[in-house]
Design a protein around this motif. Sequence first.
Motif, PDB file in Angstrom:
ATOM      1  N   ARG A  33       0.833  -1.209   0.000  1.00  0.00           N
ATOM      2  CA  ARG A  33       0.000   0.000   0.000  1.00  0.00           C
ATOM      3  C   ARG A  33       0.866   1.256   0.000  1.00  0.00           C
ATOM      4  O   ARG A  33       0.594   2.205  -0.734  1.00  0.00           O
ATOM      5  N   PRO A  36       2.999   2.305  -3.650  1.00  0.00           N
ATOM      6  CA  PRO A  36       2.255   3.037  -4.681  1.00  0.00           C
ATOM      7  C   PRO A  36       1.724   4.385  -4.185  1.00  0.00           C
ATOM      8  O   PRO A  36       1.700   5.361  -4.933  1.00  0.00           O
ATOM      9  N   MET A  37       1.345   4.449  -2.909  1.00  0.00           N
ATOM     10  CA  MET A  37       0.825   5.703  -2.376  1.00  0.00           C
ATOM     11  C   MET A  37       1.898   6.786  -2.386  1.00  0.00           C
ATOM     12  O   MET A  37       1.634   7.930  -2.770  1.00  0.00           O
ATOM     13  N   CYS A  78      -6.814   7.164  -4.372  1.00  0.00           N
ATOM     14  CA  CYS A  78      -6.435   6.145  -5.365  1.00  0.00           C
ATOM     15  C   CYS A  78      -5.980   4.836  -4.731  1.00  0.00           C
ATOM     16  O   CYS A  78      -6.145   3.766  -5.324  1.00  0.00           O
ATOM     17  N   THR A  79      -5.402   4.904  -3.541  1.00  0.00           N
ATOM     18  CA  THR A  79      -4.874   3.685  -2.912  1.00  0.00           C
ATOM     19  C   THR A  79      -5.753   3.184  -1.770  1.00  0.00           C
ATOM     20  O   THR A  79      -5.376   2.245  -1.080  1.00  0.00           O
ATOM     21  N   LEU A  82      -6.329  -0.576  -1.541  1.00  0.00           N
ATOM     22  CA  LEU A  82      -5.189  -1.320  -0.986  1.00  0.00           C
ATOM     23  C   LEU A  82      -5.171  -1.219   0.534  1.00  0.00           C
ATOM     24  O   LEU A  82      -4.822  -2.179   1.220  1.00  0.00           O
TER      25      LEU A  82
END
Length: 91
Positions: A33, A36-37, A78-79, A82
Amino acid sequence: PLRHTSIIGSLRTMYQKEGLLGCWKGNGANCARIIPMSGLQFWAYDTYKEVLFPGSTELTPIQRLQAGGLAGATAQICTYPLDLMRARLTV
């Protein structure tokens, strides 16, 4: 009924039941998580700086706050799936 009343007691029980690797249990899901964040947040910050304040070489603290706040919100939105998966794996 409380089983653990202290951090030391909880760590001792965890070490006895799961060994040293128990300290890192669930860390892979957290990294899946966070990586990508963080990337999204850096990208979004630069993008918002360019879009909101074109041609500015030095931003004021308020402008940095605006770009940073929008970047953080964008990355979190967006994350979020996750983060939800990470939380469900933890429970």
